[in-house]
Write a protein that holds these residues in place. Structure first.
Motif, PDB file in Angstrom:
ATOM      1  N   GLN A 169       0.637  -1.517  -0.414  1.00  0.00           N
ATOM      2  CA  GLN A 169       0.160  -0.041   0.517  1.00  0.00           C
ATOM      3  C   GLN A 169       0.738   1.523   0.200  1.00  0.00           C
ATOM      4  N   GLY A 170       3.123   1.231   0.065  1.00  0.00           N
ATOM      5  CA  GLY A 170       2.946   2.390  -0.369  1.00  0.00           C
ATOM      6  C   GLY A 170       3.807   2.452   0.846  1.00  0.00           C
ATOM      7  N   GLN A 171       4.260   2.257   1.956  1.00  0.00           N
ATOM      8  CA  GLN A 171       4.054   2.524   3.006  1.00  0.00           C
ATOM      9  C   GLN A 171       5.156   1.961   3.684  1.00  0.00           C
ATOM     10  N   LYS A 172       6.731   2.171   3.606  1.00  0.00           N
ATOM     11  CA  LYS A 172       7.470   1.470   3.989  1.00  0.00           C
ATOM     12  C   LYS A 172       7.888   1.340   5.405  1.00  0.00           C
ATOM     13  N   VAL A 173       8.071   0.608   5.854  1.00  0.00           N
ATOM     14  CA  VAL A 173       8.322   0.086   7.283  1.00  0.00           C
ATOM     15  C   VAL A 173       9.467  -0.149   7.405  1.00  0.00           C
ATOM     16  N   LYS A 174      11.033   1.046   8.182  1.00  0.00           N
ATOM     17  CA  LYS A 174      11.527   0.653   8.214  1.00  0.00           C
ATOM     18  C   LYS A 174      12.569  -0.239   9.522  1.00  0.00           C
ATOM     19  N   LYS A 175      12.100  -0.345  10.674  1.00  0.00           N
ATOM     20  CA  LYS A 175      12.426  -1.003  10.882  1.00  0.00           C
ATOM     21  C   LYS A 175      10.582  -1.995  12.168  1.00  0.00           C
ATOM     22  N   VAL A 176      11.105  -3.334  12.562  1.00  0.00           N
ATOM     23  CA  VAL A 176      10.445  -3.675  13.331  1.00  0.00           C
ATOM     24  C   VAL A 176      11.195  -4.415  14.759  1.00  0.00           C
ATOM     25  N   LEU A 177      10.686  -3.740  16.037  1.00  0.00           N
ATOM     26  CA  LEU A 177      11.043  -3.368  16.939  1.00  0.00           C
ATOM     27  C   LEU A 177      10.266  -4.887  17.815  1.00  0.00           C
ATOM     28  N   GLY A 192      18.577  -7.761   9.165  1.00  0.00           N
ATOM     29  CA  GLY A 192      18.254  -6.367   8.383  1.00  0.00           C
ATOM     30  C   GLY A 192      16.943  -5.241   9.228  1.00  0.00           C
ATOM     31  N   ARG A 193      15.936  -6.246   9.294  1.00  0.00           N
ATOM     32  CA  ARG A 193      14.422  -5.315   9.901  1.00  0.00           C
ATOM     33  C   ARG A 193      13.828  -5.593  10.407  1.00  0.00           C
ATOM     34  N   ASP A 194      14.185  -7.006  11.512  1.00  0.00           N
ATOM     35  CA  ASP A 194      13.701  -6.880  12.897  1.00  0.00           C
ATOM     36  C   ASP A 194      14.686  -7.061  13.786  1.00  0.00           C
ATOM     37  N   VAL A 195      14.591  -6.726  14.733  1.00  0.00           N
ATOM     38  CA  VAL A 195      15.706  -6.532  16.003  1.00  0.00           C
ATOM     39  C   VAL A 195      14.489  -7.503  17.212  1.00  0.00           C
ATOM     40  N   PHE A 196      15.946  -7.834  17.220  1.00  0.00           N
ATOM     41  CA  PHE A 196      15.275  -7.805  19.185  1.00  0.00           C
ATOM     42  C   PHE A 196      15.664  -6.462  20.322  1.00  0.00           C
ATOM     43  N   ILE A 197      14.473  -6.246  20.853  1.00  0.00           N
ATOM     44  CA  ILE A 197      14.601  -5.275  22.068  1.00  0.00           C
ATOM     45  C   ILE A 197      15.587  -5.531  23.201  1.00  0.00           C
ATOM     46  N   ASN A 198      14.956  -6.338  23.584  1.00  0.00           N
ATOM     47  CA  ASN A 198      16.240  -6.708  24.757  1.00  0.00           C
ATOM     48  C   ASN A 198      17.761  -6.830  24.501  1.00  0.00           C
ATOM     49  N   ASP A 199      18.031  -6.952  23.373  1.00  0.00           N
ATOM     50  CA  ASP A 199      19.261  -7.155  23.072  1.00  0.00           C
ATOM     51  C   ASP A 199      19.520  -5.669  22.904  1.00  0.00           C
ATOM     52  N   LEU A 200      19.264  -4.292  22.131  1.00  0.00           N
ATOM     53  CA  LEU A 200      19.524  -3.314  22.111  1.00  0.00           C
ATOM     54  C   LEU A 200      19.559  -2.644  23.159  1.00  0.00           C
ATOM     55  N   LEU A 201      18.715  -3.034  23.701  1.00  0.00           N
ATOM     56  CA  LEU A 201      18.653  -2.356  25.793  1.00  0.00           C
ATOM     57  C   LEU A 201      19.774  -2.162  26.038  1.00  0.00           C
ATOM     58  N   LYS A 202      20.539  -3.249  26.393  1.00  0.00           N
ATOM     59  CA  LYS A 202      21.469  -3.179  26.902  1.00  0.00           C
ATOM     60  C   LYS A 202      22.387  -2.007  26.962  1.00  0.00           C
TER      61      LYS A 202
END
Ligand code: WTA
Length: 675
Positions: free
Chosen positions: A226-234, A252-262
């Motif tokens: 539908q034309g809306q690009k999602v940059k990241k899925v957290l 490259g698109r999906d990331v684990f919040i728990n990892d990043l949070l550290k």
């Protein structure tokens, strides 16, 4: 129009059979401790004192800067409350409680599996987690005030943490009910223009772990189309450090919040002082046309309204344990699990699962073990609990002081079971009538001041002035047992500001009908049309009869008939679809689907299944219909309009009435024979 008139006539007829119910006074013990015992509130909030009276509500909050004007009507009916004021919702729900309540539980998260024990999150812990996540959102995603982010999260402590982290930055959140499909989520991502989707890998429901990440993949694929690009899925993890879904993460698109949070542990982010009229969140809801609309709620007015109503109607005191069983994905959860209770430093229970897992006593065990004394749920849950375990509440040692019912009319019989069995004859009940659009309660009793009347929502809230209008805009007098369209005469701080990106639709759907002057800047010229039919008794108590538009209220959840019909039409064989409400013992009503096939196809079980599947894919399992009837033709007027009234009568086994006006009256018998 013909269909609508018919619906209204039948609502009024039902109502005239109802007798007035007896009044139940609250107990002296309840009254003695009630937050609102001042009868003078009704005078202070009289129509003549609008909008100034609402200062009293705004004073319950902490402001960076007070407002210049209470109500700016220069763009009526898109109002700006507390214009010029600066405030942050996250600060009001978290930071300001640290001085006195640092060590108090803010959220009791109750996992569905009983062997997983309750997680008690203190205000200090909430503060830490909200800050760290806000730091991530700001630094890693580059989010800033005014951006929109879509959430598609199940019931979890991480959901309010996410909401509070976003509003700390002034980012507008749009939480999509977790039970909705990936497709429904995509429509909301596109409409709100979200670059980020925040979700969770999995959650428990009915004892099974559900792969929820799967829906994120569908949502992103469809949004892209539908034309809306999602940059990241957290992706939050149900069990931090472990992935509980089967669907692979997308590189490259999906990331684990728990990892990043550290990386953000220990980080603190100052709340952004937001203009009072800045949008806080969007909540999509069904309306008269197919496309769900994003109800845009503002910051200062909304927060003031839900805080005050949590205090005076929910009667939340700092020492209470409050449990609202709604899903945070609906407006009830936003206003009365997250924003209102947390602004009051309440302890709020969040339960992951279904009420009857693993058995009929679960709710009452949770109440007993956590010492819940304020309970908030919907008639559909009350009916279900009554059916599966009418005697269960008596087996558990809890005592509610206060209970709420919300979302649909409650039958007096069911009300009495709630009062006697669940409330053990001691709890005050408030029946709260309101809508996604209204942000908070419109009609309800103030529990320490007014008696309860089973089946009746009560009078207008202080500062909310309902009026019942007939088709011509004349007031339907109270006490005559006549139904009409219930409207609110005045604006109030909790009301939505507009439909996201569609001011024209906002005006058309809610104000045009009874607007006295489309150019007026005076709110008195803009009564708000709720879309409900109602009757007002001589004491001003309001009985809500149901919707006057094409919305079906299933288990207290609004489904647009057009949404359901468009879903059915995605099946190639289907030429026409019509949905009608049919009475259901537990859910109140359920949708029943009629479809006619394109030429060249023959009816089959397969096609019916495809239609049900389309409803699940397009909307979610709550949209499943009782039955899919494949009919030779739809009953139609001579002008070709489908007569839903007749289909509704066939579904409910009631009298179809006059069929003479139909172009094809013979089809009525043909459909009846199929049943
Ligand atoms: C219905 C839910 C009778 C009504 C908060 C309204 C009710 C629609 C009640 C809004 C009640 C809500 N008694 N009917 N106490 N509460 N309704 O937007 O038809 O999901 O217009 O908001 O539910 O549903 P919504």
């Amino acid at each position: 129009m013909a269909d609508k008139e018919m619906t209204e006539v039948s609502e009024a007829q039902i109502a005239s059979h109802w007798k007035e119910e007896e009044l139940y006074p609250p107990t002296p013990e309840f009254i003695a401790q009630a937050n609102m015992m001042d009868e003078g509130i009704y005078d202070r909030f009289a129509l003549d004192n609008v909008p100034g009276c609402f200062k009293e509500y705004a004073d319950l909050l902490d402001w960076y800067k007070y407002w210049d004007v209470i109500l700016d009507t220069s763009d009526a009916p898109c109002y700006k409350w507390f214009k010029g004021g600066l405030i942050n919702a996250s600060y009001n729900c978290v930071d300001r409680h640290l001085a006195k309540n640092r060590n108090k539980t803010a959220i009791h998260f109750v996992p569905e599996l009983e062997e997983e024990r309750v997680d008690h999150i203190t205000y200090q812990e909430l503060y830490v987690r909200v800050n760290e996540f806000a730091a991530l959102l700001q630094d890693y995603c580059g989010l800033k005030a005014g951006d929109r982010v879509t959430l598609h999260m199940p019931m979890s402590a991480e959901l309010p943490i996410t909401m509070l982290a976003l509003c700390r930055l002034g980012v507008i959140h749009s939480q999509v009910f977790g039970g909705f499909s990936g497709k429904a989520c995509a429509d909301r991502i596109v409409d709100s223009g979200s670059d980020y989707l925040i979700t969770m890998d999995a959650y428990y429901r009915g004892g099974k772990i559900i792969d929820h990440k799967e829906k994120a993949d569908e949502a992103v694929a469809e949004a892209t189309k539908q034309g809306q690009k999602v940059k990241k899925v957290l992706v939050w993890q149900r069990y931090p450090g472990k992935y509980s879904a089967e669907t692979p993460m997308v590189e490259g698109r999906d990331v684990f919040i728990n990892d990043l949070l550290k990386k953000y542990y220990g980080k603190r982010i100052d709340p952004v002082p937001m203009p009072a009229e800045a949008p806080l969140f969007l909540m999509y809801t069904s309306g008269t046309t197919g496309k769900p609309k994003g109800c845009q709620h503002g910051t200062g007015g909304y927060l003031a309204y839900v805080t005050a109503t949590s205090k005076y109607v929910q009667d939340i005191h700092p020492e209470d344990v409050y449990w609202c069983m709604a899903d945070i994905g609906w407006i009830t959860g936003h206003s009365y699990i997250v924003y209102g209770p947390l602004a009051l430093a309440a302890s709020s229970v969040i339960y992951e699962g279904i009420p009857n897992y693993p058995d009929a006593g679960r709710c009452w065990r949770i109440a007993q073990d956590l010492g819940v004394n304020i309970f908030h749920t919907a008639p559909t849950a009350i009916r279900a609990l009554r059916k599966i375990g009418p005697d269960e509440p008596a087996k558990y040692n809890y005592q509610f002081k206060h209970m709420t019912t919300v979302g649909e009319p409650i039958e007096p019989e069911v009300w009495r079971w709630y009062y006697n069995a669940v409330g053990k004859g001691k709890a005050a009940i408030v029946d709260t009538w309101w809508q996604t659009e209204t942000g908070g309660f419109l009609c309800s009793t103030l529990p320490g001041l007014r008696p309860m009347k089973p089946g009746s929502a009560g009078p207008g809230m202080p500062g909310i002035h309902p009026i019942i209008l007939d088709e011509d805009g004349n007031e339907v007098p109270s006490g005559e047992g006549k139904a009409g369209n219930i409207c609110i005469q005045n604006p109030w701080p909790g009301m939505f500001q507009t439909i996201w990106g569609d001011r024209e639709r906002f005006v058309r759907q809610y104000f045009e009908r009874y607007c006295k002057d489309p150019n007026s800047k005076d709110w008195r010229d803009w009564p708000y049309l709720t879309g409900d039919a109602a009757i007002m008794a001589s004491d001003g108590y309001v009985r809500i009869l149901g919707r006057i538009d094409d919305v079906i209220n299933v288990s207290g959840h609004r489904l647009g008939t057009k949404e359901l019909e468009s879903a059915a039409l995605t099946v190639v064989e289907i030429a026409e679809a019509a949905v009608v409400p049919v009475k259901h013992e537990i859910k109140g009503v359920e949708p029943d689907m009629y479809v006619a096939l394109k030429p060249g196809y023959t009816a089959s079980e397969e096609i019916a299944k495809k239609v049900q599947q389309a409803l699940v894919t397009e909307i979610g399992p709550i949209a499943k219909c009782r039955n899919v009837w494949i009919v030779p033709d739809m009953p139609k007027t001579r002008s070709g309009k489908i007569m839903r009234r007749i289909l509704a009568a066939l579904s409910n086994n009631t009298d179809v009435g006059d069929t003479m006006t139909l172009a094809n009256p013979e089809v009525v018998d043909a459909i009846r024979k199929m049943k």
